[in-house]
Design an enzyme around this catalytic site. Structure first.
Site, PDB file in Angstrom:
ATOM      1  N   LYS A   1      -3.951  -8.382   2.718  1.00 33.47           N
ATOM      2  CA  LYS A   1      -3.912  -9.397   1.824  1.00 33.47           C
ATOM      3  C   LYS A   1      -4.876 -10.438   2.203  1.00 33.47           C
ATOM      4  CE  LYS A   1      -2.027  -9.772  -1.271  1.00 33.47           C
ATOM      5  NZ  LYS A   1      -2.859  -9.400  -2.441  1.00 33.47           N
TER       6      LYS A   1
ATOM      7  N   ASP B   1      -3.958  -2.624   3.896  1.00 35.25           N
ATOM      8  CA  ASP B   1      -4.103  -1.976   2.771  1.00 35.25           C
ATOM      9  C   ASP B   1      -5.228  -0.670   2.898  1.00 35.25           C
ATOM     10  OD1 ASP B   1      -3.261  -4.434   1.773  1.00 35.25           O
ATOM     11  OD2 ASP B   1      -2.780  -3.199   0.166  1.00 35.25           O
TER      12      ASP B   1
ATOM     13  N   ALA C   1       0.511  -1.263  -0.218  1.00 34.50           N
ATOM     14  CA  ALA C   1      -0.090   0.028   0.049  1.00 34.50           C
ATOM     15  C   ALA C   1       0.893   1.189  -0.028  1.00 34.50           C
ATOM     16  CB  ALA C   1      -1.047  -0.161   1.152  1.00 34.50           C
TER      17      ALA C   1
HETATM   18  O1  MRU Z   1      -1.311  -7.115  -3.245  1.00 35.05           O
HETATM   19  P1  MRU Z   1      -0.038  -6.712  -2.603  1.00 35.05           P
HETATM   20  O2  MRU Z   1       1.048  -7.385  -2.713  1.00 35.05           O
HETATM   21  O3  MRU Z   1       0.180  -5.118  -3.002  1.00 35.05           O
HETATM   22  O4  MRU Z   1      -0.452  -6.598  -1.040  1.00 35.05           O
HETATM   23  C1  MRU Z   1       0.196  -6.016   0.136  1.00 35.05           C
HETATM   24  C2  MRU Z   1      -0.404  -6.170   1.317  1.00 35.05           C
HETATM   25  O5  MRU Z   1      -1.599  -6.942   1.472  1.00 35.05           O
HETATM   26  C3  MRU Z   1       0.366  -5.804   2.384  1.00 35.05           C
HETATM   27  O6  MRU Z   1       0.202  -6.437   3.548  1.00 35.05           O
HETATM   28  C4  MRU Z   1      -0.029  -4.217   2.637  1.00 35.05           C
HETATM   29  O7  MRU Z   1      -0.231  -3.536   1.476  1.00 35.05           O
HETATM   30  C5  MRU Z   1       0.630  -3.395   3.758  1.00 35.05           C
HETATM   31  S1  MRU Z   1       2.132  -3.017   3.157  1.00 35.05           S
HETATM   32  C6  MRU Z   1       3.070  -2.160   4.211  1.00 35.05           C
END
Ligand code: MRU
Length: 346
Positions: free
Chosen positions: A247, A236, A47
């Site tokens: 995720k 996110d 994110a």
């Molecule tokens: O699909 P992605 O790899 O962008 O998903 C990322 C996540 O779900 C992370 O846990 C979230 O963005 C937090 S990152 C500091």
């Protein structure tokens, strides 16, 4: 620690995360189409990191604008904003960064295009610098949550790669490890795209933090055996009531943690909160291509023609979250009032 994304005179340089850990290759993006494509195809992901990338994408557009008409300049930015906003729907940091850049452009345009370009380039770099600072502050606050030598489970990658640097969940883990409060990390592999196996395990090994990689369906086994003291994940988008989108699979981990009486912590900067949404039910969940489920590294692992669903995120209800760690402090337990107060507190 790895440099996730950089602003250079030539353009935006980022490490291509789709190739990790097998290849450490940097790519140079010289226009907004390249940046939008990199976000969509997850060369850059996580994110806060996609927020920084989007801001730099707009800075590129500003720098390249070939007009001396203010209205046409703003329109070019607006078009680019819309292109970047259409890349991934769930992480609110993307929209937060785009809105911050567009507000600045509209505020500054009366001073002239070249002043606005300069300010936008600086703002994109400021968004990056602030993100690193916020990650470090989360780490500092969170150390007290862990008793000496704790073992923690994390899901997906919320590390330096997912932010401008240091990480949210992995930032907390880095700081607590340095203080002797964490002794080992269990990393869920995180199907379908394996951010845990490819990225989290790689990042932690680079820092020489003890990490044990497990498949997603092993978490319950290790919790039952008493081998996991706490769970720490990133986010996110966090709705106004504290519901957390992260995720896919995070909700399952939270349910397991609750059953086993294990604290479930979420680390996220204030740019991840979306007070326009009263609950997690309103958070848009990205649906990705079925090939991510039916294939691994281009090799088919499921029968041709099988029906597939591929939601990229899920929502963990606030009742399952022991605490949310932010750069401004810890919300334990998180409540709508606590969140409003914290974000209103400047
Ligand atoms: O699909 P992605 O790899 O962008 O998903 C990322 C996540 O779900 C992370 O846990 C979230 O963005 C937090 S990152 C500091």
């Amino acid at each position: 620690m790895v440099e996730t994304i950089e602003w250079t005179d030539e353009g935006v340089v980022l490490i291509d995360q789709t190739l990790l850990p097998l290849k450490e290759r940097q790519v140079l993006l010289t226009d907004v189409h390249g940046v939008a494509n990199a976000i969509q195809t997850m060369k850059i992901r996580g994110a806060p990191a996609i927020g920084v990338a989007a801001a730099m994408g707009l800075a590129l557009v500003a720098r390249q604008a070939a007009t001396d008409d203010s209205m046409a300049f703003l329109q070019e930015l607006e078009d680019a904003r819309n292109q970047l906003a259409a890349t991934r729907p769930t992480a609110v940091n993307l929209f937060w960064a785009l809105d911050r850049m567009m507000r600045l452009a509209r505020r500054t345009i009366d001073a002239g295009i070249s002043v606005t370009v300069d300010r936008l380039v600086k703002e994109a770099q400021a968004i990056k610098a602030e993100d690193i600072k916020m990650c470090r502050a989360m780490g500092d606050h969170a150390v007290e949550l862990f008793s000496e030598g704790a073992t923690v489970l994390t899901h997906c990658n919320a590390g330096a790669l997912a932010t401008a640097g240091y990480g949210t969940a992995l930032g907390v883990i880095r700081s607590a490890y340095r203080e002797g409060r964490i002794s080992r990390v269990f990393a869920d592999e995180t199907r379908p795209l394996l951010q845990g196996a490819r990225l989290t395990a790689w990042e932690l090994m680079q820092d020489e933090i003890p990490v044990t990689l497990i498949t997603d369906n092993m978490a319950a086994f290790f919790m039952k055996e008493g081998r996991i003291d706490a769970v720490v994940t990133g986010a996110d988008r966090i709705a106004g009531n504290g519901d957390v989108a992260n995720k896919i699979g995070t909700y399952g981990v939270a349910v397991l943690a609750k059953y086993h009486g294990i604290p479930f912590y979420v680390a996220a900067p204030s740019s991840t909160f979306d007070l326009s949404l009263s609950s997690g039910r309103e958070i848009p969940i990205e649906r990705r291509h079925k090939d991510e489920v039916t294939h691994l590294f281009g090799i088919r692992i499921a029968p041709e023609g099988v029906e597939v669903e591929n939601p990229a995120f899920d929502v963990t209800p606030v009742e399952m979250v022991t605490a949310i760690i932010t750069e401004r402090g810890i919300l334990k337990p998180p409540t709508a009032e606590g969140i409003r107060e914290m974000l209103g507190g400047g």
